[in-house]
Scaffold this motif. Structure first.
Motif, PDB file in Angstrom:
ATOM      1  N   LEU A 257      15.037 -14.615  17.007  1.00 13.34           N
ATOM      2  CA  LEU A 257      14.047 -13.782  17.680  1.00 13.34           C
ATOM      3  C   LEU A 257      14.289 -13.810  19.186  1.00 13.34           C
ATOM      4  O   LEU A 257      14.187 -12.774  19.865  1.00 13.34           O
ATOM      5  CB  LEU A 257      12.635 -14.255  17.351  1.00 13.34           C
ATOM      6  CG  LEU A 257      11.513 -13.407  17.951  1.00 13.34           C
ATOM      7  CD1 LEU A 257      10.383 -13.176  16.949  1.00 13.34           C
ATOM      8  CD2 LEU A 257      10.950 -14.040  19.223  1.00 13.34           C
TER       9      LEU A 257
ATOM     10  N   LEU B   2       9.604  -9.628  13.276  1.00 14.66           N
ATOM     11  CA  LEU B   2       8.609 -10.244  14.150  1.00 14.66           C
ATOM     12  C   LEU B   2       8.770  -9.783  15.597  1.00 14.66           C
ATOM     13  O   LEU B   2       7.772  -9.570  16.309  1.00 14.66           O
ATOM     14  CB  LEU B   2       8.708 -11.764  14.065  1.00 14.66           C
ATOM     15  CG  LEU B   2       8.222 -12.386  12.747  1.00 14.66           C
ATOM     16  CD1 LEU B   2       8.544 -13.874  12.708  1.00 14.66           C
ATOM     17  CD2 LEU B   2       6.725 -12.169  12.561  1.00 14.66           C
TER      18      LEU B   2
ATOM     19  N   GLN C 213       7.121  -6.530  15.969  1.00 15.88           N
ATOM     20  CA  GLN C 213       5.672  -6.678  16.025  1.00 15.88           C
ATOM     21  C   GLN C 213       5.223  -7.138  17.414  1.00 15.88           C
ATOM     22  O   GLN C 213       4.223  -6.653  17.956  1.00 15.88           O
ATOM     23  CB  GLN C 213       5.201  -7.679  14.969  1.00 15.88           C
ATOM     24  CG  GLN C 213       5.360  -7.199  13.534  1.00 15.88           C
ATOM     25  CD  GLN C 213       5.025  -8.286  12.523  1.00 15.88           C
ATOM     26  OE1 GLN C 213       4.368  -9.271  12.845  1.00 15.88           O
ATOM     27  NE2 GLN C 213       5.493  -8.115  11.300  1.00 15.88           N
TER      28      GLN C 213
ATOM     29  N   ALA D 183       0.287 -10.345  18.029  1.00 15.74           N
ATOM     30  CA  ALA D 183       1.533 -10.778  17.386  1.00 15.74           C
ATOM     31  C   ALA D 183       2.087 -12.035  18.045  1.00 15.74           C
ATOM     32  O   ALA D 183       2.630 -12.909  17.368  1.00 15.74           O
ATOM     33  CB  ALA D 183       2.566  -9.650  17.434  1.00 15.74           C
TER      34      ALA D 183
ATOM     35  N   ARG E  54       0.139 -15.013  16.716  1.00 15.51           N
ATOM     36  CA  ARG E  54       0.585 -15.347  15.343  1.00 15.51           C
ATOM     37  C   ARG E  54       1.917 -16.089  15.394  1.00 15.51           C
ATOM     38  O   ARG E  54       2.132 -17.055  14.664  1.00 15.51           O
ATOM     39  CB  ARG E  54       0.743 -14.082  14.493  1.00 15.51           C
ATOM     40  CG  ARG E  54      -0.547 -13.404  14.092  1.00 15.51           C
ATOM     41  CD  ARG E  54      -0.325 -12.450  12.919  1.00 15.51           C
ATOM     42  NE  ARG E  54       0.738 -11.483  13.145  1.00 15.51           N
ATOM     43  CZ  ARG E  54       0.572 -10.285  13.697  1.00 15.51           C
ATOM     44  NH1 ARG E  54      -0.636  -9.912  14.118  1.00 15.51           N
ATOM     45  NH2 ARG E  54       1.587  -9.453  13.841  1.00 15.51           N
ATOM     46  N   TYR E  55       2.785 -15.620  16.274  1.00 17.15           N
ATOM     47  CA  TYR E  55       4.107 -16.224  16.370  1.00 17.15           C
ATOM     48  C   TYR E  55       4.039 -17.638  16.929  1.00 17.15           C
ATOM     49  O   TYR E  55       4.699 -18.558  16.421  1.00 17.15           O
ATOM     50  CB  TYR E  55       5.019 -15.346  17.235  1.00 17.15           C
ATOM     51  CG  TYR E  55       6.420 -15.890  17.363  1.00 17.15           C
ATOM     52  CD1 TYR E  55       7.247 -15.999  16.248  1.00 17.15           C
ATOM     53  CD2 TYR E  55       6.909 -16.314  18.598  1.00 17.15           C
ATOM     54  CE1 TYR E  55       8.530 -16.513  16.360  1.00 17.15           C
ATOM     55  CE2 TYR E  55       8.190 -16.824  18.718  1.00 17.15           C
ATOM     56  CZ  TYR E  55       8.996 -16.920  17.595  1.00 17.15           C
ATOM     57  OH  TYR E  55      10.271 -17.432  17.709  1.00 17.15           O
TER      58      TYR E  55
ATOM     59  N   ALA F  93       2.869 -15.494   9.589  1.00 14.62           N
ATOM     60  CA  ALA F  93       3.338 -14.954  10.871  1.00 14.62           C
ATOM     61  C   ALA F  93       3.436 -13.437  10.838  1.00 14.62           C
ATOM     62  O   ALA F  93       3.395 -12.792  11.894  1.00 14.62           O
ATOM     63  CB  ALA F  93       4.697 -15.550  11.218  1.00 14.62           C
ATOM     64  N   GLY F  94       3.592 -12.870   9.628  1.00 16.69           N
ATOM     65  CA  GLY F  94       3.614 -11.415   9.538  1.00 16.69           C
ATOM     66  C   GLY F  94       4.745 -10.794   8.753  1.00 16.69           C
ATOM     67  O   GLY F  94       4.877  -9.565   8.727  1.00 16.69           O
ATOM     68  N   VAL F  95       5.599 -11.611   8.083  1.00 20.32           N
ATOM     69  CA  VAL F  95       6.682 -11.045   7.264  1.00 20.32           C
ATOM     70  C   VAL F  95       6.711 -11.722   5.898  1.00 20.32           C
ATOM     71  O   VAL F  95       6.456 -12.924   5.788  1.00 20.32           O
ATOM     72  CB  VAL F  95       8.071 -11.187   7.934  1.00 20.32           C
ATOM     73  CG1 VAL F  95       8.173 -10.323   9.170  1.00 20.32           C
ATOM     74  CG2 VAL F  95       8.375 -12.631   8.275  1.00 20.32           C
TER      75      VAL F  95
END
Length: 599
Positions: free
Chosen positions: A422, A535, A538, A546, A549-550, A569-571
């Motif tokens: 990331l 991510l 996002q 986002a 969350r990360y 986390a979103g995925v």
């Protein structure tokens, strides 16, 4: 004038990491070593007593945790000292002693899991009601789910005693590859004789001078080829060890055993390979574009690293690399940047290559210390991204250590590569968006596509190679040098297609890949890259929600299963969408590059 590597003593102190933050001196290491040796005897106090109640159970868990923390500090310090210069016998010896102590500790601790599983359900449920055991909930649940693969106490003790034998292929490879291998000289673009090393190999593979690239390629593989049967024996022994442990623990295959540690279904691994196969025509389209832009009648394997825009100056000294990385990571917020700055100024990083130093790069450290980063910075764009990558790991470690107990601070590799890639994605986005020069933009997009090539396509090809050679071992087939080279060549043909000359040297590339000694590890680069791409998108699109969350994800350590942490986390990695989303970005970038190079 000949360019030679500096010795460790010739590197200024400000460019070295500060391992004194773990142990102020080697004598302090010796003191802890002696104390930890004495802890082994305490196993007799707890063995056979865990069903006795919460008091003895908690005391045993705390002893095991402290024992593990000491071992972590002992091994990490010794190995990182060895990595500074693999030729120094003192640190070879300390690393060996720490390894042997870890094996003895594994034997001393080996009773815990079988004994937990032997406690009658009703009694165990009663013990677990104690509030002091709430912290161990996930740890205990993970043990219980693997009950069918845990052996008797006596068998577990025997397996623990084999630890040093099992690690021998990796240890031998490391010494042969990092301490003993001499690659040989080549002449650079100005005709100066330089020493080719694993650290500067890619720099010369990126050379604008095709003769230099070819010389680096052939010289590198000539060195490995001289010992090809030895490399095959090392890798074959490592694979056989994987198969042995899987069979003993009643798994259907070595790959099932490896994935079960993360509670990752085999379908995730197979779906990655299949999805990448679906995009191979697009990857081969990229190879065709490379051939066209380079203007060569034949594209060789030594042509796949050179940038599309050879006249661009991408000389990036370390201080500039730090500045660019920091700017690119601004979307992650001030909290993240403050920790990054601390790492840059506080002895976390060992920057430059020296004689005997371990090649490549990594992030490491202990729960009680700050993280550390080993680099071999070469002032290239790749070195910039290695810095961003490894600092991603380090900040993941820092936040996990800060927010979790030692029991849960360690995170699985499956999620580790998300934090590192990331960072690379955000830094690359920044550099592409900040560039007003079409040639530089094309260069950067090409470099980003190279990250896809190296992290998604290449690592998935490695994953296929690992799956095939382990399956062959499970069929009791011999992993000879010829067999390994044949499998490797066939995979290169499948992935690269017919628009590239498969120079015979590439058949033996498997000889120099250290990740193959950590079974079924490399696929996590590809899945991690895919999750990171989603991510990062996002974070750019949503902003603060986002980011929070990360950061919560980075602070979670190993407190849940990797797939669950990523879902929060979103995925959702149990679905093919993250890999497809990443490869769709590859296609979009390829479309842009085709337009830019045709202008």
């Amino acid at each position: 004038m000949s360019e030679t590597l500096r010795s460790r003593e010739e590197i200024p102190q400000e460019y070295k990491w500060r391992l004194e933050d773990i142990f102020a001196s080697d004598q302090d290491w010796e003191t802890m070593f002696s104390e930890t040796e004495k802890m082994i005897g305490l196993s007799a106090k707890y063995q056979g007593q865990l069903a006795g109640g919460a008091d003895i159970f908690v005391e045993c868990m705390e002893w095991a945790d402290r024992f593990s923390l000491n071992l972590e500090e002992l091994f990490t310090y010794a190995r990182m000292r060895r990595d500074e210069d693999n030729r120094i016998s003192r640190y070879q010896g300390m690393t060996d002693r720490a390894t042997m102590l870890s094996v003895q500790a594994g034997s001393a601790l080996s009773f815990i899991v079988p004994e937990i599983l032997a406690i009658p359900d009703e009694r165990f449920s009663e013990i677990r009601q104690d509030e002091r055991l709430q912290i161990y909930h996930h740890y205990l649940e993970n043990i219980l789910r693997q009950k069918q693969h845990v052996l008797s106490l006596a068998e577990e003790k025997i397996l623990a005693e084999t630890g040093e034998l099992a690690s021998a292929p990796s240890t031998i490879f490391s010494m042969a590859n990092d301490a003993d291998l001499k690659i040989g000289p080549i002449k650079d673009e100005e005709g100066r004789e330089i020493e080719l090393t694993k650290g500067n190999f890619i720099r010369y593979m990126e050379s604008k001078d095709r003769r230099v690239r070819q010389d680096a390629f052939t010289t590198m593989y000539a060195a490995y080829g001289k010992q090809i049967n030895s490399w095959a024996a090392m890798l074959g022994a490592s694979v056989k060890a994987d198969v042995f442990y899987a069979r003993v623990r009643h798994y259907d295959s070595a790959i099932q055993s490896a994935l079960d540690d993360d509670k990752v279904p085999l379908s995730v691994y197979d779906a990655l390979i299949q999805t990448v196969h679906d995009y191979l025509p697009q990857f081969q389209r990229y190879i065709q574009l490379r051939k066209k832009v380079l203007g060569v009648t034949e594209l060789h394997m030594y042509d796949i690293y050179v940038p599309f825009v050879p006249e661009m100056d991408t000389h990036i000294p370390f201080e500039e690399a730090k500045s660019i990385a920091r700017e690119g990571l601004k979307p992650l917020g001030e909290e993240y940047l403050d920790i990054l700055d601390e790492g840059f100024r506080s002895g976390w990083i060992d920057i430059y290559e020296n004689i005997g130093k371990t090649s490549g790069g990594y992030s490491w450290g202990t729960y009680s210390s700050h993280p550390y980063v080993l680099l071999n910075h070469q002032n290239t764009l790749d070195s910039l991204f290695t810095l961003a990558h490894e600092m991603g790991h380090s900040l993941h470690t820092y936040l996990s250590n800060k927010n979790q107990t030692h029991l849960y601070a360690g995170y699985k590799i499956f999620v580790a590569e998300v934090a590192s890639t990331l960072n690379e994605s955000l830094v690359m986005r920044h550099m592409i968006n900040a560039s007003n020069d079409s040639k530089m933009k094309a260069y950067l997009i090409n470099h980003y596509l190279e990250q896809f090539r190296g992290t998604v396509f290449r690592q998935t090809m490695f994953a296929e190679f690992e799956k095939e050679i382990h399956a062959a071992a499970e069929r009791n087939e011999s992993l000879t040098a010829d067999y390994l080279s044949e499998i490797y060549r066939d995979l290169n043909l499948k992935y690269f297609g017919s628009d590239i000359v498969l120079d015979e040297q590439i058949n033996m590339e498997w000889t120099r890949i250290p990740h193959f000694y950590n079974a079924f590890y490399v696929y996590k680069y590809a899945t991690g890259f895919s999750a990171a791409t989603a991510l990062a998108q996002q974070i750019v699109q949503e902003g603060e929600p986002a980011v929070q969350r990360y950061l919560a994800f980075l602070s979670s350590g190993g407190s849940d299963y990797p797939i669950e942490l990523l879902r929060q986390a979103g995925v959702d990695m149990e679905k093919p969408e993250p890999v497809k989303q990443a490869l769709d970005v590859f296609v979009e970038l390829l479309d842009q590059l085709e337009k830019l190079v045709s202008e």
